[in-house]
Scaffold this motif. Structure first.
Motif, mmCIF file in Angstrom:
data_model
loop_
_atom_site.group_PDB
_atom_site.id
_atom_site.type_symbol
_atom_site.label_atom_id
_atom_site.label_comp_id
_atom_site.label_asym_id
_atom_site.label_seq_id
_atom_site.Cartn_x
_atom_site.Cartn_y
_atom_site.Cartn_z
ATOM 1 N N TRP A 1 48.314 40.224 40.759
ATOM 2 C CA TRP A 1 47.396 39.659 39.683
ATOM 3 C C TRP A 1 46.114 40.229 40.300
ATOM 4 O O TRP A 1 45.871 39.976 41.430
ATOM 5 C CB TRP A 1 47.606 38.500 39.568
ATOM 6 C CG TRP A 1 48.835 38.091 38.547
ATOM 7 C CD1 TRP A 1 49.742 39.056 38.217
ATOM 8 C CD2 TRP A 1 49.277 36.847 38.117
ATOM 9 N NE1 TRP A 1 50.798 38.432 37.591
ATOM 10 C CE2 TRP A 1 50.655 36.984 37.650
ATOM 11 C CE3 TRP A 1 49.095 35.503 38.291
ATOM 12 C CZ2 TRP A 1 51.454 36.041 37.070
ATOM 13 C CZ3 TRP A 1 50.169 34.478 38.065
ATOM 14 C CH2 TRP A 1 50.894 34.778 37.445
ATOM 15 N N LYS B 1 43.662 35.113 38.495
ATOM 16 C CA LYS B 1 43.971 34.233 39.582
ATOM 17 C C LYS B 1 43.012 33.021 39.291
ATOM 18 O O LYS B 1 43.336 31.789 39.267
ATOM 19 C CB LYS B 1 44.155 34.567 40.900
ATOM 20 C CG LYS B 1 45.238 35.351 41.314
ATOM 21 C CD LYS B 1 45.142 35.975 42.628
ATOM 22 C CE LYS B 1 46.291 36.819 42.878
ATOM 23 N NZ LYS B 1 46.414 37.548 44.420
ATOM 24 N N PHE C 1 40.564 34.517 46.901
ATOM 25 C CA PHE C 1 41.774 35.134 47.066
ATOM 26 C C PHE C 1 41.890 36.343 47.851
ATOM 27 O O PHE C 1 42.550 37.431 47.566
ATOM 28 C CB PHE C 1 42.272 35.356 45.586
ATOM 29 C CG PHE C 1 42.440 34.258 44.895
ATOM 30 C CD1 PHE C 1 43.455 33.215 44.800
ATOM 31 C CD2 PHE C 1 41.469 33.916 43.846
ATOM 32 C CE1 PHE C 1 43.663 32.054 44.175
ATOM 33 C CE2 PHE C 1 41.374 32.762 43.033
ATOM 34 C CZ PHE C 1 42.597 31.759 43.294
#
Length: 480
Positions: free
Chosen positions: A258, A263, A373
């Protein structure tokens, strides 16, 4: 002489009016896609204003006042949910169909909608239309130019995205309606009315609008957790955004693939949803008018329902005016944040809030760049986030000042309804229905500003971006 005679015998073919209109619209779209999108949105509002003002749209067969017809049209197309009339009794079956069709059109999104109309006119999805649809999934494209397409939806995938928009809206609304229909039959609602109301409620949930076809609102289902749960599912899915739904559709089993946008949207949405629930429990557990008389389980569920709906859903099982002042402030904060980008929800969007927090964390740690992330977020996204918040806060402040002067109501009531209008949420303290016509027009403009989006509006107002070929001397002002 021969050429003149030939020209007279063979005149130029007549240009079809359809071709002329298509070329005219294409010229506007080429000059400024964002302005074209706003024109489409404005045209839709004007058309629906005319339709709502017709006697056939009113349950009494009379002409609806201009300010009420305009406000309803803006609220429907902007999928807000605020109203100056009783939506359950004001409109005829024709008027209710207009509401149902309008919220589904408005829920698609201003730029995506313009792209679909452009595709219908030209019968192809060209580069210009793809750019317009892509900017709805990643507004930085129309603000600072090319960016990493992996952050949202790749340009070549926009055609698939538009198909996903249509399919996801149909499937989710049908699924929610399928959950609501048998429950209404069990409650003794006639089959025809149950079918219409289930479709109506499902559309209002997914588009985050919050209109009620029942005169008593949700009071009949205040303790029906199956019914309320189905509404929460529809609102939650609608508030995530079509890029997130698209990511699920093509790879829900592989969350590692993703994008950062997906996210951030999921994590921030879940955090805000449960944080809001905890705050409502703490602030309203002793309020006998809201949750004070409920047991622990009911208080938790009703608080969760309230937290989800303040994110842009617009449904309520309680009287908003009965909330404590502290809860009204928390609700205003949640509404101002809103849902995900390119979703049916409004507000400044959860990704905007997340970027501001990433910037604050990076500054506290002494780092030059923001990270999330395992990816670096460019600084121009921070400038865009700050601009969105500033424009949003300015819109809310100006509208609140004007409505305070017009209505003479208390600040907490005015501020709540103004934020609800800007964030296209639809919850109200009851102030909206009591506004004079001039106040109605102010709140309608606030809804329009909130739905069109501050980024799109800023890009539309800027005729072009000029490149500065020199730099002025640098000097640092004192901040903080």
């Amino acid at each position: 002489m021969h050429s003149t005679a030939a020209a007279s015998r063979f005149p130029k073919p007549h240009v079809n009016w359809y071709v002329r209109i298509r070329d005219f619209i294409d010229g506007i779209a080429r000059n400024s896609p964002s302005r074209f999108a706003i024109l489409v949105f404005t045209a839709l509002i004007l058309v629906f204003t005319l339709l709502f003002s017709l006697p056939i749209a009113s349950s009494t067969g009379t002409v609806t006042a201009l300010h009420d017809a305009l406000f309803t049209a803006v609220s429907v197309i902007c999928v807000t949910g605020l109203s100056t009339v009783d939506m359950a009794t004001q409109w005829s079956p024709f008027g209710n169909v207009l509401v149902y069709v309008g919220v589904n059109i408005g829920g698609v999104g201003v730029l995506t909608l313009a792209s679909i109309m452009g595709m219908a006119i030209s019968r192809r999805l060209g580069l210009r239309a793809k750019l317009m649809a892509a900017s709805d999934t990643n507004p930085s494209r129309i603000h600072v130019g090319p960016v990493n397409e992996g952050q949202a939806v790749r340009l070549g995938e926009v055609g698939n995205l538009l198909l996903t928009v249509a399919i996801s809206a149909f499937v989710i609304e049908a699924a929610v309606a399928a959950l609501l229909f048998p429950r209404m039959l069990i409650d003794g609602v006639p089959a025809g009315e149950a079918l219409w109301h289930s479709l109506y409620y499902s559309a209002m949930a997914f588009t985050n609008t919050g209109f009620n076809p029942n005169e008593a609102g949700l009071s009949a289902f205040a303790n029906d957790y199956w019914f309320l749960g189905a509404l929460m599912v529809g609102v939650f899915l609608g508030s995530l955004g079509f890029p997130v739904i698209y990511a699920f559709a093509r790879g829900w089993r592989k969350p590692r693939r993703w994008s950062v946008h997906v996210k951030i949207t999921l994590v921030t949405t879940i955090i805000l949803m449960f944080a809001g629930m905890m705050l409502y429990i703490l602030l309203e557990f002793d309020n006998p008018k809201t949750f004070g008389s409920l047991n622990v389980g009911d208080t938790v569920f009703q608080s969760l329902f309230m937290s989800v709906m303040t994110r842009s859903g617009g449904f309520a099982t309680i009287n908003i005016g009965d909330l404590h002042g502290s809860s009204l402030l928390v609700s205003g904060m949640l509404m101002f944040i809103g849902g995900g980008s390119a979703s049916t929800a409004g507000g400044i969007k959860v990704t905007t809030l997340a970027v501001l927090f990433f910037a604050a964390f990076a500054e506290a740690r002494g780092r030059e760049s923001m990270e999330a992330f395992g990816r670096r977020i460019p600084r121009d996204i921070l400038r865009l986030a700050v601009s969105v918040v500033l424009w949003g806060a300015t819109t809310v402040a100006v509208s609140s000042i004007v409505l305070l002067q017009v209505s003479k109501a208390s600040l907490d009531m005015v501020l709540f309804d103004v934020i609800s209008a800007f964030a296209t949420c639809g919850l109200s303290t009851g102030l909206t229905q009591d506004l004079p016509p001039e106040g109605v027009y102010v709140l309608a403009a606030t809804m329009f500003m909130g739905r069109v989006g501050t980024v799109t509006l800023a890009a539309a107002l800027a005729a072009s971006q000029s490149r500065q070929l020199f730099k002025r001397p640098e000097e640092r002002p004192i901040v903080g």
